[in-house]
Enzyme design. Structure first.
Site, short mmCIF file in Angstrom:
data_model
loop_
_atom_site.label_atom_id
_atom_site.label_comp_id
_atom_site.label_asym_id
_atom_site.label_seq_id
_atom_site.Cartn_x
_atom_site.Cartn_y
_atom_site.Cartn_z
N GLU A 43 -4.15 43.90 -18.47
CA GLU A 43 -5.45 43.49 -17.69
C GLU A 43 -5.91 42.23 -17.39
OE1 GLU A 43 -8.55 45.42 -20.04
OE2 GLU A 43 -7.66 47.52 -19.97
N ARG A 85 -2.78 47.55 7.09
CA ARG A 85 -1.84 48.40 8.13
C ARG A 85 -2.17 49.96 8.13
NH1 ARG A 85 3.58 45.53 7.37
NH2 ARG A 85 2.92 45.10 5.31
N GLN A 86 -2.80 50.11 6.91
CA GLN A 86 -3.00 51.82 6.53
C GLN A 86 -4.42 51.84 6.95
OE1 GLN A 86 -1.53 53.70 3.00
NE2 GLN A 86 -0.88 51.82 2.33
N ASP A 91 5.63 44.87 19.74
CA ASP A 91 5.20 46.35 19.70
C ASP A 91 3.98 46.31 20.64
OD1 ASP A 91 3.19 45.56 18.11
OD2 ASP A 91 4.43 46.22 16.43
N LYS A 101 8.53 49.72 20.76
CA LYS A 101 8.79 49.98 19.40
C LYS A 101 8.53 51.30 18.58
CE LYS A 101 6.64 48.29 15.38
NZ LYS A 101 6.23 47.21 14.41
N ASP A 156 3.83 38.06 16.50
CA ASP A 156 3.10 39.14 15.82
C ASP A 156 2.23 38.70 14.71
OD1 ASP A 156 3.00 42.01 15.17
OD2 ASP A 156 5.23 42.27 14.50
C1 R5P Z 1 2.79 46.30 12.63
O1 R5P Z 1 2.07 46.92 13.32
C2 R5P Z 1 2.73 44.69 12.56
O2 R5P Z 1 2.17 44.44 13.51
C3 R5P Z 1 4.00 44.21 12.32
O3 R5P Z 1 4.87 44.45 13.45
C4 R5P Z 1 4.88 44.89 11.29
O4 R5P Z 1 3.81 45.10 10.06
C5 R5P Z 1 5.94 43.98 10.58
O5 R5P Z 1 6.41 44.41 9.59
P1 R5P Z 1 8.03 44.16 9.52
O6 R5P Z 1 8.38 42.96 9.64
O7 R5P Z 1 8.43 44.82 8.25
O8 R5P Z 1 8.83 45.02 10.70
#
Ligand code: R5P
Length: 312
Positions: free
Chosen positions: A40, A97-98, A170, A193, A219
């Site tokens: 803890e 991201r979730q 992406d 992607k 990114d």
């Molecule tokens: C995804 O939507 C994010 O913008 C990144 O492209 C992603 O989290 C990158 O993760 P990794 O390096 O594991 O492909």
């Protein structure tokens, strides 16, 4: 009321907190953070914060569960010590991201974390390059989402690239890439992607022309480096010259470095939102500091000045 600032650092990224303190020429508040034998977290703020404007700096990556819990506990301690206002400064906001229910029976952790920060007693959030800008709407308190692009684009300008293309790996990152392309006066491209799993992605198509050009892949996050290296491979096949990759949050978990080494990317540019020891890495990685930008934002929040004008 003594509306003095108190800046507290969690343990997720002490070097960044120290740099922020140096840029602001303002000391960090003394705090004791330790663990009980069963794991803890215990914290004690060692200075009076009653009536103060408290900023708690804690990225919730790496070790998101530990870092988040520590942040919540620090906020709780400051609230119970009668801080007047508490700003959670989260340079890298984990669990972002979730952010949607895109499969049956999955959580929306980005919203859960927002609820937890609220419940702990945060009055404001200061963060950087949120995975999606609309995550601000998950909070009912003010959120200042800073951008790393002034720092990254200044570095890119220093490379004197001619006629380069900014490319998102992406479609999710196209807004970010487009902001860079505009700022640097380069053209824009994007890669289509598909994500197969947490560690595997497939880049299938490119929209835009990269033939014979230097390409800057942009990114928000580089984690396992699947997205950036897959995109780089496809871009090379389409005739690109050199490929630089940039990401605000350099999470870099295995097998990121190995993937980068085997990829056509010549240099990775990240910021220091995540604490990384890259001294033993032989891949060309440039880490830029966003500490002064965060420091300026903290100063402006404290004195009720505009944050958006930092990006004019
Ligand atoms: C995804 O939507 C994010 O913008 C990144 O492209 C992603 O989290 C990158 O993760 P990794 O390096 O594991 O492909």
């Amino acid at each position: 009321m003594n509306f003095e600032m108190k800046i507290i650092s969690g343990t997720a990224n002490p070097p960044l907190a120290q740099k922020i303190s140096k840029c602001m020429d303002y000391p960090l508040c003394a705090v004791n953070i330790s663990s009980f034998p069963e794991g803890e977290t215990f914290v004690q703020i060692l200075e009076d914060v009653r009536g103060r404007d408290v900023f708690i700096i804690q990225s919730t990556i790496p070790k998101p569960n530990q870092a988040l819990m520590e942040l919540l506990i620090l906020i709780d301690a400051a609230r119970r010590a009668s801080a007047d206002r508490i700003t959670a400064v989260i340079p890298c906001y984990g669990y972002a991201r979730q952010d949607k229910k895109d499969q049956p029976r999955v959580p929306i952790t980005a919203k859960l974390v927002a609820n937890l920060l609220n419940a702990a007693g945060a009055n404001r959030i200061l963060t950087m390059d949120l995975h999606a800008g609309q995550l601000q709407g998950f909070f009912d308190i003010p959120v200042d989402n800073l951008f790393a692009y002034p720092v990254i684009s200044e570095y890119l300008r220093s490379l004197h690239l001619k006629d380069a293309v900014v490319c998102s790996p992406d479609v999710g990152s196209i807004k970010l890439a487009s902001a860079f392309a505009r700022r640097l006066n380069f053209s824009l491209a994007t890669v289509d992607k598909t994500r197969m799993s947490g560690t595997k992605v497939k880049a299938t198509k490119i929209i835009g022309n990269v033939k014979g050009k230097d390409v800057i892949l942009i990114d928000d996050i580089i984690s396992t480096a699947g997205s950036l290296t897959e995109a780089a491979r496809l871009i090379t096949k389409k005739g690109a010259k050199r490929i630089f990759a940039c990401a605000t949050h350099g999470i870099l978990v295995d097998p990121a470095i190995e993937r980068l080494q085997k990829s056509p990317i010549c240099r990775l540019i990240i910021t220091d939102t995540v604490n990384q020891d890259l001294s033993k890495t032989d891949f060309d990685i440039k880490t830029l500091s966003i500490a002064c930008l965060l420091g300026q934002a903290i100063t402006r929040i404290h004195s009720n000045e505009s944050i958006s004008s930092l990006f004019d």
